[in-house]
Structures are given as structure tokens and as C-alpha cells.
Scaffold this motif. Structure first.
Motif, PDB file in Angstrom:
ATOM      1  N   THR A   1      -2.493  60.293  36.880  1.00 34.64           N
ATOM      2  CA  THR A   1      -3.435  59.202  36.668  1.00 34.64           C
ATOM      3  C   THR A   1      -4.750  59.736  36.103  1.00 34.64           C
ATOM      4  O   THR A   1      -4.974  60.950  36.045  1.00 34.64           O
TER       5      THR A   1
ATOM      6  N   ASN B   1      11.475  57.096  31.096  1.00 38.64           N
ATOM      7  CA  ASN B   1      10.661  57.915  32.000  1.00 38.64           C
ATOM      8  C   ASN B   1      11.284  59.282  32.241  1.00 38.64           C
ATOM      9  O   ASN B   1      10.579  60.279  32.415  1.00 38.64           O
TER      10      ASN B   1
ATOM     11  N   GLY C   1       7.342  57.115  41.236  1.00 37.92           N
ATOM     12  CA  GLY C   1       6.734  55.968  41.910  1.00 37.92           C
ATOM     13  C   GLY C   1       5.991  56.350  43.168  1.00 37.92           C
ATOM     14  O   GLY C   1       6.168  55.721  44.220  1.00 37.92           O
ATOM     15  N   ASN C   2       5.139  57.393  43.061  1.00 35.28           N
ATOM     16  CA  ASN C   2       4.426  57.920  44.230  1.00 35.28           C
ATOM     17  C   ASN C   2       5.398  58.282  45.350  1.00 35.28           C
ATOM     18  O   ASN C   2       5.145  58.038  46.535  1.00 35.28           O
TER      19      ASN C   2
ATOM     20  N   ARG D   1       1.328  57.415  31.930  1.00 32.53           N
ATOM     21  CA  ARG D   1       2.527  56.620  32.153  1.00 32.53           C
ATOM     22  C   ARG D   1       2.631  56.252  33.631  1.00 32.53           C
ATOM     23  O   ARG D   1       2.122  56.953  34.497  1.00 32.53           O
ATOM     24  N   SER D   2       3.324  55.150  33.895  1.00 33.78           N
ATOM     25  CA  SER D   2       3.521  54.692  35.268  1.00 33.78           C
ATOM     26  C   SER D   2       4.940  54.997  35.722  1.00 33.78           C
ATOM     27  O   SER D   2       5.892  54.839  34.951  1.00 33.78           O
TER      28      SER D   2
ATOM     29  N   LYS E   1       6.217  53.446  38.393  1.00 37.55           N
ATOM     30  CA  LYS E   1       6.583  52.361  39.311  1.00 37.55           C
ATOM     31  C   LYS E   1       7.955  51.766  39.003  1.00 37.55           C
ATOM     32  O   LYS E   1       8.592  51.175  39.881  1.00 37.55           O
ATOM     33  N   ASP E   2       8.413  51.912  37.752  1.00 33.81           N
ATOM     34  CA  ASP E   2       9.721  51.365  37.379  1.00 33.81           C
ATOM     35  C   ASP E   2      10.856  52.338  37.661  1.00 33.81           C
ATOM     36  O   ASP E   2      12.013  52.053  37.335  1.00 33.81           O
TER      37      ASP E   2
ATOM     38  N   ARG F   1       4.057  61.308  41.100  1.00 32.33           N
ATOM     39  CA  ARG F   1       3.688  60.093  40.358  1.00 32.33           C
ATOM     40  C   ARG F   1       4.878  59.563  39.552  1.00 32.33           C
ATOM     41  O   ARG F   1       5.104  58.351  39.475  1.00 32.33           O
ATOM     42  N   GLN F   2       5.625  60.474  38.943  1.00 31.00           N
ATOM     43  CA  GLN F   2       6.750  60.067  38.104  1.00 31.00           C
ATOM     44  C   GLN F   2       7.793  59.294  38.904  1.00 31.00           C
ATOM     45  O   GLN F   2       8.453  58.398  38.377  1.00 31.00           O
TER      46      GLN F   2
ATOM     47  N   PHE G   1       2.499  61.542  33.853  1.00 24.87           N
ATOM     48  CA  PHE G   1       2.353  60.522  34.885  1.00 24.87           C
ATOM     49  C   PHE G   1       1.102  60.722  35.743  1.00 24.87           C
ATOM     50  O   PHE G   1       0.833  59.925  36.644  1.00 24.87           O
TER      51      PHE G   1
END
Length: 399
Positions: free
Chosen positions: A180, A170, A218-219, A160-161, A163-164, A215-216, A178
Motif C-alpha cells: 500500500t 494477481n 487479501g491481508n 494493486r489490491s 482483496k479479490d 497484502r497479495q 501489492f
């Protein structure tokens, strides 16, 4: 299932439960993290649910958590056995440990195991032992499977990303989801390294949780710095710092040449070693982080692997230092009040023209407002769009 008694005992019917429409994956993940600190007997009671009080997702989550603990214990036995000089000795040591392990499993716990449990575990150990004697490309696949067992309970979650940001969807996912593809391969290699060097895998799991949390969010981009304008209810400015031991390790790590060639994300290292973000937020060991940075860079580690044979969770006092300013700062009524992840603009905030949007929601501080830590914290935030000063009050989470 294992025939353990003539009594009528509840049995784990994993296939039926996992096929149920009620077994929603999001609910399973949410329950799994609620059960993080439960013991195996508690998890077994929930999974088999003799009182019929738990939902299908809760029962599956309990089963997966219990399975993860079991795999972690078996990994400890494997690491110990693999220290033997000869293969036959290793097999004898492991078989003896497995027998004691199986004997110590509760009646409910044995009801969750298949008849082939012991033979399958022995076969897996033989595969590991053979792989150690005859390394091959299949070893990377083996340790990737070990990683999946430990972090995902045997069923790897899709990547999962973050970034949102912390959307509702999420927020219900666990940190590991999350990670990578590169993160997962790195962690798999850590499991291989841990087995060869007799390292407690809980160090890896804690590292994975910290990296997954990064990561969860958004870095780390959607996490605020809790040292920038945070106050307690009396108006003291609150700052968080690392313990003396951790700060010394961090200083050594950041000055090391290993950072440039390490396989660990430098952005993550920068984030986790920032006091206002990492002091409260981290779960893992900075000494282990430094060790793995140096190992992945091909350098001699500052702290030897022997220091990581046994993982001990840190208390709050061992994780961070909380300091209150002597000066008391007056502050107005909050513009926004947040609790349990939900924020609302107060009447004062409405009069001040405050509106919550994605930019303002990205200021979530990286700390866990548990009721035993603080009652509430005030945070002064600058709206990136209007440059207005906005006062947030973060209330303690419900227990």
C-alpha cells in the motif's frame, strides 16, 4: 553505451525494448521472479542474449534484476563510507569502493551501463552526504526513490489490491506491487534508517516481500493455516513451528508494549507470527522485525542495529521445524487435487458433491510445495458453505 572493447558485443537497448509491444508488464514481472536467485553474470547473459533465445520480457526482467543487485551493492558502499567522521574521508572511501566495483563488472555488464554511470553514482552519493549534513524535507523524497530503485527496479508499479484473491491476473504480479501507499512510505523510511545505522538493505527487502505477500493474499485472509489438517502421503499429521530462537523473539515481540504504537501493521504481525502461516511462509528475519517494531514505536530496540550489518539467507532448517505425528491417520481418496496453482475435482469428489468456488479456493495453504521439500501433502478442509469435509491433495510444483 560505455565503449569497452573494439569487439562486436551485444548492447543493452533499454528504450527500444521497453517500448516494444511484446514487452508485456505481466510477463516481465513473472520472469523477474523466476530470475530472483540468478547471479549478475547470468542476468547479463539473458539481458543481452547473444544466443537470441530469450523473449523481450525476459531480457527486460533480467536487466531490472541485475540493476537491482547493482543498486544494493552500491548501497552497501554508501553505508560504509557514511561511517567516516569527515565528508572528505567519506568521499574518498566511496570513490575507492566504486572504482573497485566498476573494475569488477564483467565485459557484458559494462555493455549495459551508460558512459555517465560512475559520475552519476558519485553525484548521488554527494547528494546523500549533503542531505546527511543538512537534513531537509527532500530527504523523504530521496529515500522513497531509493525504495523504488530497490524494490521496483526504478519504475514504481501501481498499487494493486489483493482483496479479490489470487486471480490469474494477481497471481502473475510480484509481491511488491501489492504494498500500500503507507507500506511504501514505511519501507522508504526503513531505507533511511538503514543507511544511518549501517544495516544491510536485504533485511528490508525480505521484510517487504513478506508484507507484500500478506497484502497479495487479501491481508492474509485467503491463506489457510497449514497446521489445520495437513498430512503427508503416509498419513502422518504434519505441523510446522518456529525455531527456538525465532519463537523466543516472537514471544518477546508479542509481549512488548511497542506493538501498540508501532508503525508496522499489527494484522501483518499477527499473521506472520502464527506458526501455521508464518513458519513456512516467511523470508525475513523476526529479529529485524522486532527491531523495527520497537524503532518505529520510539523505543530502545532489544536487538542492536549492529546485528543487521550482514544479511544471510536462512536454510529450511533455520526457518522452521517440521514435525510428523507418531500416529498414522487413514484418509480417503482426495476430493480435489492441486498442482502449480490449478485445482481439479476428482471423480471421488464429484461423487461426494464437491464443487470448487471462491470460498473453497480461499483455503490455499501458505507454503511453497517445492519438489525438494515434499512430494505432496493432504489437507482436510471444511467447506464454509456446506460444512462438508473435503480432502485436498497438494502435489509438489514442477521445478
Amino acid at each position: 553505451m560505455h565503449n569497452i572493447t573494439n569487439q562486436q558485443l551485444p548492447k543493452w537497448n533499454g528504450l527500444d525494448a521497453k517500448g516494444s509491444e511484446k514487452a508485456d508488464k505481466d510477463k516481465i514481472n513473472a520472469a523477474k521472479w523466476e530470475f530472483t536467485h540468478l547471479s549478475k553474470p547470468q542476468l547479463e547473459t539473458i539481458a543481452l542474449d547473444p544466443s537470441h533465445t530469450f523473449s523481450e520480457p525476459e531480457k527486460i526482467a533480467a536487466f531490472e534484476r541485475r540493476h537491482s543487485i547493482d543498486q544494493s551493492e552500491l548501497a552497501d558502499y554508501k553505508r560504509t563510507a557514511l561511517q567516516a567522521s569527515h565528508g572528505k574521508d567519506a568521499i574518498h572511501i566511496f570513490d575507492k569502493a566504486l572504482q573497485a566495483h566498476f573494475s569488477g563488472i564483467s565485459t557484458l555488464g559494462k555493455g549495459m551501463l551508460t558512459d555517465e554511470y560512475q559520475s552519476q553514482v558519485k553525484a548521488q552519493f554527494s547528494q546523500t552526504l549533503n542531505g546527511k549534513s543538512n537534513p531537509s524535507s527532500s530527504q523523504s523524497d530521496h529515500y522513497y526513490s531509493v525504495m523504488v530503485e530497490h524494490l521496483f527496479g526504478g519504475s514504481e508499479a501501481p498499487i494493486r489490491s489483493g482483496k479479490d484473491g489470487m486471480t490469474i491476473e494477481n497471481a502473475t504480479k510480484c509481491d511488491f506491487d501489492f504494498l500500500t501507499s503507507g507500506d511504501r512510505k514505511l519501507i522508504a523510511s526503513m531505507y533511511q534508517y538503514a543507511e544511518a545505522n549501517n544495516i544491510d538493505v536485504k533485511f528490508i527487502q525480505s521484510f517487504a516481500m513478506d508484507l507484500g505477500d500478506y497484502r497479495q493474499h487479501g491481508n492474509g485472509q485467503i491463506l489457510g493455516d497449514c497446521n489445520e489438517g495437513t498430512y503427508d502421503m503416509q498419513g502422518h499429521k504434519v505441523t510446522y513451528s518456529f525455531t527456538e530462537k525465532d519463537q523466543a523473539t516472537i514471544d518477546s515481540l508479542l509481549e512488548s508494549n511497542a506493538l501498540a504504537s508501532s508503525g508496522i501493521d499489527r494484522g501483518f504481525i499477527s499473521h506472520i507470527t502464527t506458526p501455521g502461516k508464518g513458519a513456512l511462509g516467511h523470508l525475513g528475519s523476526f529479529q529485524f522485525l522486532q527491531h523495527m517494531v520497537e524503532v518505529t514505536a520510539g523505543e530502545e530496540p532489544t536487538v542492536p542495529a549492529d546485528e543487521f550489518r550482514h544479511f544471510k539467507p536462512k536454510t529450511k532448517e533455520e526457518r522452521f521445524v517440521r514435525t510428523l505425528s507418531e500416529e498414522v491417520y487413514p484418509f480417503p481418496e482426495p476430493d480435489v487435487v492441486c498442482k502449480n496453482g490449478h485445482c481439479e475435482v476428482t471423480e471421488v469428489g464429484k461423487k461426494n458433491g464437491i464443487k470448487l468456488d471462491s470460498a473453497m479456493s480461499a483455503t490455499t495453504p501458505d507454503f511453497d510445495l517445492k519438489a525438494d521439500l515434499v512430494e505432496s501433502l493432504f489437507q482436510r478442509i471444511i467447506d464454509p458453505q456446506t460444512q462438508k469435509q473435503v480432502w485436498f491433495e497438494w502435489l509438489a510444483k514442477d521445478k
